[in-house]
Design a protein around this motif. Structure first.
Motif, short mmCIF file in Angstrom:
data_model
loop_
_atom_site.label_atom_id
_atom_site.label_comp_id
_atom_site.label_asym_id
_atom_site.label_seq_id
_atom_site.Cartn_x
_atom_site.Cartn_y
_atom_site.Cartn_z
N ALA A 39 0.83 -1.20 0.00
CA ALA A 39 0.00 0.00 0.00
C ALA A 39 0.87 1.26 0.00
CB ALA A 39 -0.92 0.00 1.21
N GLU A 40 1.96 1.26 0.78
CA GLU A 40 2.86 2.42 0.81
C GLU A 40 3.55 2.61 -0.53
OE1 GLU A 40 4.31 2.49 5.46
OE2 GLU A 40 5.14 0.96 4.13
N ALA A 41 3.98 1.52 -1.14
CA ALA A 41 4.65 1.61 -2.44
C ALA A 41 3.68 2.13 -3.50
CB ALA A 41 5.20 0.24 -2.84
N GLU A 42 2.46 1.65 -3.48
CA GLU A 42 1.47 2.11 -4.45
C GLU A 42 1.15 3.59 -4.25
OE1 GLU A 42 -3.03 1.04 -5.87
OE2 GLU A 42 -1.71 -0.60 -5.22
N ALA A 43 1.03 4.02 -2.99
CA ALA A 43 0.77 5.44 -2.71
C ALA A 43 1.92 6.31 -3.21
CB ALA A 43 0.56 5.64 -1.21
N MET A 44 3.15 5.84 -3.04
CA MET A 44 4.31 6.59 -3.51
C MET A 44 4.31 6.69 -5.03
SD MET A 44 8.39 6.00 -2.90
CE MET A 44 8.28 6.40 -1.17
N ILE A 45 4.03 5.59 -5.70
CA ILE A 45 3.98 5.59 -7.17
C ILE A 45 2.89 6.54 -7.66
CG2 ILE A 45 3.40 4.17 -9.18
CD1 ILE A 45 4.84 1.84 -7.66
N ASP A 46 1.72 6.50 -7.02
CA ASP A 46 0.62 7.39 -7.40
C ASP A 46 1.02 8.86 -7.22
OD1 ASP A 46 -0.93 5.19 -8.01
OD2 ASP A 46 -2.11 5.28 -6.14
N ALA A 47 1.67 9.17 -6.10
CA ALA A 47 2.09 10.55 -5.85
C ALA A 47 3.15 11.01 -6.86
CB ALA A 47 2.64 10.67 -4.41
N LEU A 48 4.07 10.13 -7.18
CA LEU A 48 5.09 10.48 -8.18
C LEU A 48 4.45 10.69 -9.55
CD1 LEU A 48 7.93 8.02 -7.15
CD2 LEU A 48 7.99 10.52 -6.99
N GLN A 49 3.51 9.83 -9.92
CA GLN A 49 2.85 9.99 -11.22
C GLN A 49 2.06 11.29 -11.27
OE1 GLN A 49 3.30 7.87 -13.94
NE2 GLN A 49 2.42 9.67 -14.92
N GLU A 50 1.38 11.62 -10.18
CA GLU A 50 0.63 12.89 -10.13
C GLU A 50 1.57 14.08 -10.29
OE1 GLU A 50 -2.12 15.49 -7.11
OE2 GLU A 50 -2.11 13.32 -6.87
N SER A 51 2.73 13.99 -9.63
CA SER A 51 3.73 15.06 -9.76
C SER A 51 4.23 15.19 -11.20
CB SER A 51 4.91 14.77 -8.81
OG SER A 51 5.91 15.73 -8.96
N ILE A 52 4.46 14.06 -11.84
CA ILE A 52 4.90 14.08 -13.24
C ILE A 52 3.82 14.67 -14.13
CG2 ILE A 52 5.43 12.60 -15.22
CD1 ILE A 52 6.82 10.70 -13.12
N ASP A 53 2.58 14.24 -13.91
CA ASP A 53 1.47 14.70 -14.75
C ASP A 53 1.19 16.18 -14.58
OD1 ASP A 53 1.19 12.09 -15.63
OD2 ASP A 53 -0.52 11.64 -14.33
N ASN A 54 1.44 16.72 -13.39
CA ASN A 54 1.10 18.12 -13.11
C ASN A 54 2.31 19.06 -13.15
OD1 ASN A 54 -1.66 17.59 -12.73
ND2 ASN A 54 -1.22 16.79 -10.71
N ASP A 55 3.42 18.59 -13.59
CA ASP A 55 4.63 19.43 -13.59
C ASP A 55 4.77 20.19 -14.87
OD1 ASP A 55 6.85 20.56 -12.56
OD2 ASP A 55 8.14 18.83 -12.85
#
Length: 80
Positions: free
Chosen positions: A64-80
């Motif tokens: 769950a922690e790994a998935e949350a981190m991946i989701d946060a990183l993807q959101e950062s990439i998408d919104n940068d």
């Protein structure tokens, strides 16, 4: 982290400072966070190495922690 626009900072300084007294807030320009406002106490903890965050190796994360981190990183990439 709560975010305010630079216009909100100019027009609602009291609200921004009240929020920053509780936890750091981001100040955005053109929709992107550019600055952080935080209390003196929070700043001093960072300056003096009293930050209580810790680092962990990726292999020590739960699924769950790994998935949350991946989701946060993807959101950062998408919104940068």
């Amino acid at each position: 982290m709560r975010q305010f626009s630079s216009t909100e900072l100019a027009n609602k300084t009291g609200d921004v400072l009240a929020a920053a007294a509780q936890r750091p807030v981001a100040i955005a320009r053109h929709g992107k966070a550019r600055f952080v406002v935080l209390s003196t106490e929070q700043f001093e903890r960072l300056q003096h190495g009293m930050d209580t965050r810790k680092s962990v190796h990726v292999s020590d994360l739960s699924d769950a922690e790994a998935e949350a981190m991946i989701d946060a990183l993807q959101e950062s990439i998408d919104n940068d």
